[in-house]
Design a protein around this motif. Sequence first.
Motif, mmCIF file in Angstrom:
data_model
loop_
_atom_site.group_PDB
_atom_site.id
_atom_site.type_symbol
_atom_site.label_atom_id
_atom_site.label_comp_id
_atom_site.label_asym_id
_atom_site.label_seq_id
_atom_site.Cartn_x
_atom_site.Cartn_y
_atom_site.Cartn_z
ATOM 1 N N PRO A 14 0.817 -1.217 0.000
ATOM 2 C CA PRO A 14 0.000 0.000 0.000
ATOM 3 C C PRO A 14 0.856 1.274 0.000
ATOM 4 C CG PRO A 14 -0.903 -1.578 1.549
ATOM 5 C CD PRO A 14 0.417 -2.132 1.071
ATOM 6 N N GLU A 15 1.987 1.252 0.688
ATOM 7 C CA GLU A 15 2.849 2.431 0.752
ATOM 8 C C GLU A 15 3.363 2.810 -0.639
ATOM 9 O OE1 GLU A 15 2.528 0.630 4.688
ATOM 10 O OE2 GLU A 15 3.138 -0.243 2.780
ATOM 11 N N ARG A 16 3.820 1.820 -1.397
ATOM 12 C CA ARG A 16 4.349 2.087 -2.736
ATOM 13 C C ARG A 16 3.252 2.554 -3.682
ATOM 14 N NH1 ARG A 16 7.247 -2.424 -5.301
ATOM 15 N NH2 ARG A 16 8.067 -0.789 -6.657
ATOM 16 N N VAL A 17 2.077 1.914 -3.595
ATOM 17 C CA VAL A 17 0.958 2.311 -4.454
ATOM 18 C C VAL A 17 0.524 3.732 -4.110
ATOM 19 C CG1 VAL A 17 -1.420 1.817 -5.124
ATOM 20 C CG2 VAL A 17 0.188 -0.072 -4.766
ATOM 21 N N PHE A 18 0.371 4.014 -2.829
ATOM 22 C CA PHE A 18 -0.078 5.335 -2.393
ATOM 23 C C PHE A 18 0.887 6.424 -2.854
ATOM 24 C CE2 PHE A 18 -0.643 8.949 0.365
ATOM 25 C CZ PHE A 18 -2.019 9.065 0.437
ATOM 26 N N ASP A 19 2.193 6.139 -2.763
ATOM 27 C CA ASP A 19 3.187 7.135 -3.174
ATOM 28 C C ASP A 19 2.976 7.572 -4.617
ATOM 29 O OD1 ASP A 19 4.391 7.238 -0.700
ATOM 30 O OD2 ASP A 19 6.075 5.941 -1.250
ATOM 31 N N LEU A 20 2.613 6.640 -5.498
ATOM 32 C CA LEU A 20 2.360 7.016 -6.895
ATOM 33 C C LEU A 20 1.004 7.703 -7.066
ATOM 34 C CD1 LEU A 20 3.805 4.174 -9.144
ATOM 35 C CD2 LEU A 20 4.761 6.407 -8.632
ATOM 36 N N LEU A 21 -0.033 7.196 -6.399
ATOM 37 C CA LEU A 21 -1.358 7.811 -6.523
ATOM 38 C C LEU A 21 -1.353 9.236 -5.965
ATOM 39 C CD1 LEU A 21 -3.774 4.887 -5.581
ATOM 40 C CD2 LEU A 21 -3.272 5.803 -7.859
ATOM 41 N N ARG A 22 -0.526 9.489 -4.995
ATOM 42 C CA ARG A 22 -0.461 10.811 -4.362
ATOM 43 C C ARG A 22 0.071 11.875 -5.325
ATOM 44 N NH1 ARG A 22 -1.212 15.017 -3.183
ATOM 45 N NH2 ARG A 22 -0.624 16.174 -1.347
ATOM 46 N N ARG A 23 0.799 11.463 -6.349
ATOM 47 C CA ARG A 23 1.339 12.397 -7.354
ATOM 48 C C ARG A 23 0.264 12.647 -8.419
ATOM 49 N NH1 ARG A 23 6.692 9.166 -8.362
ATOM 50 N NH2 ARG A 23 7.072 8.679 -6.202
ATOM 51 N N VAL A 24 -0.719 13.428 -8.060
ATOM 52 C CA VAL A 24 -1.905 13.633 -8.893
ATOM 53 C C VAL A 24 -1.541 14.093 -10.304
ATOM 54 C CG1 VAL A 24 -4.056 14.956 -9.118
ATOM 55 C CG2 VAL A 24 -3.337 14.089 -6.871
ATOM 56 N N GLU A 25 -0.581 14.993 -10.435
ATOM 57 C CA GLU A 25 -0.252 15.515 -11.765
ATOM 58 C C GLU A 25 0.291 14.427 -12.700
ATOM 59 O OE1 GLU A 25 3.010 16.469 -8.830
ATOM 60 O OE2 GLU A 25 0.860 16.770 -8.881
ATOM 61 N N ASP A 26 0.750 13.300 -12.155
ATOM 62 C CA ASP A 26 1.231 12.198 -12.987
ATOM 63 C C ASP A 26 0.105 11.348 -13.584
ATOM 64 O OD1 ASP A 26 3.790 12.999 -12.442
ATOM 65 O OD2 ASP A 26 4.261 11.351 -11.079
ATOM 66 N N PHE A 27 -1.130 11.557 -13.161
ATOM 67 C CA PHE A 27 -2.245 10.756 -13.685
ATOM 68 C C PHE A 27 -2.369 10.898 -15.203
ATOM 69 C CE2 PHE A 27 -3.079 9.739 -9.546
ATOM 70 C CZ PHE A 27 -4.316 9.181 -9.296
ATOM 71 N N ALA A 28 -1.930 12.014 -15.763
ATOM 72 C CA ALA A 28 -1.973 12.194 -17.214
ATOM 73 C C ALA A 28 -1.095 11.150 -17.914
ATOM 74 C CB ALA A 28 -1.545 13.607 -17.590
ATOM 75 N N ASP A 29 -0.080 10.632 -17.225
ATOM 76 C CA ASP A 29 0.774 9.579 -17.789
ATOM 77 C C ASP A 29 0.100 8.209 -17.735
ATOM 78 O OD1 ASP A 29 2.769 11.491 -18.084
ATOM 79 O OD2 ASP A 29 3.758 10.939 -16.195
ATOM 80 N N TYR A 30 -0.944 8.085 -16.942
ATOM 81 C CA TYR A 30 -1.552 6.783 -16.681
ATOM 82 C C TYR A 30 -2.812 6.508 -17.492
ATOM 83 C CZ TYR A 30 1.418 7.121 -12.508
ATOM 84 O OH TYR A 30 2.470 7.270 -11.648
ATOM 85 N N SER A 31 -3.349 7.512 -18.173
ATOM 86 C CA SER A 31 -4.578 7.295 -18.950
ATOM 87 C C SER A 31 -4.531 8.079 -20.252
ATOM 88 C CB SER A 31 -5.806 7.711 -18.152
ATOM 89 O OG SER A 31 -6.961 7.617 -18.966
ATOM 90 N N ASP A 32 -5.004 7.439 -21.326
ATOM 91 C CA ASP A 32 -5.054 8.088 -22.632
ATOM 92 C C ASP A 32 -6.104 9.196 -22.688
ATOM 93 O OD1 ASP A 32 -3.179 6.175 -23.386
ATOM 94 O OD2 ASP A 32 -4.698 4.829 -24.201
ATOM 95 N N LEU A 33 -7.079 9.179 -21.807
ATOM 96 C CA LEU A 33 -8.157 10.166 -21.836
ATOM 97 C C LEU A 33 -7.816 11.446 -21.073
ATOM 98 C CD1 LEU A 33 -11.175 7.758 -21.317
ATOM 99 C CD2 LEU A 33 -10.342 8.735 -23.443
#
Length: 138
Positions: A14-33
């Motif tokens: 959970p710590e590793r997953v949360f660390d990435l989810l917490r970087r909201v501005e990176d969500f553009a890298d995670y979805s084509d939409l």
Amino acid sequence: MATIKHSEIIKASPERVFDLLRRVEDFADYSDLIHSIDSLGENRYRWHVRAVGMDWAFDVAVTEIEPPHVLAWESLEGVKNQGRYQLREVPEGTEVALTLQYDIRNRLMEKAVNKAAKPLVGKVSRQILERVEARLNG
């Protein structure tokens, strides 16, 4: 408000997953939409999304941060929405549950969005979580 839920298991703590989810501005890298996400400071962000043949922009504020279990937000303007990631450790890694609520006040637009929203949010959520997992394990 309409509610959409989606969950996935990610093979990481959970710590590793949360660390990435917490970087909201990176969500553009995670979805084509998601075209882009601009940081507005103070845990506020402007999202630029292309969905159901239209460009959408909305500002959100992160309203709850409880590492490594909860990340929640709500819109400040634009499409009225609120969401929450709930992370829970499971034997396989981390279960990430997304709950998203939205409200569109234009009846014609609401019908089109409601028809497309559930599969669309499911697709975006899967893309985000698959790409987060790939980044964690790659």
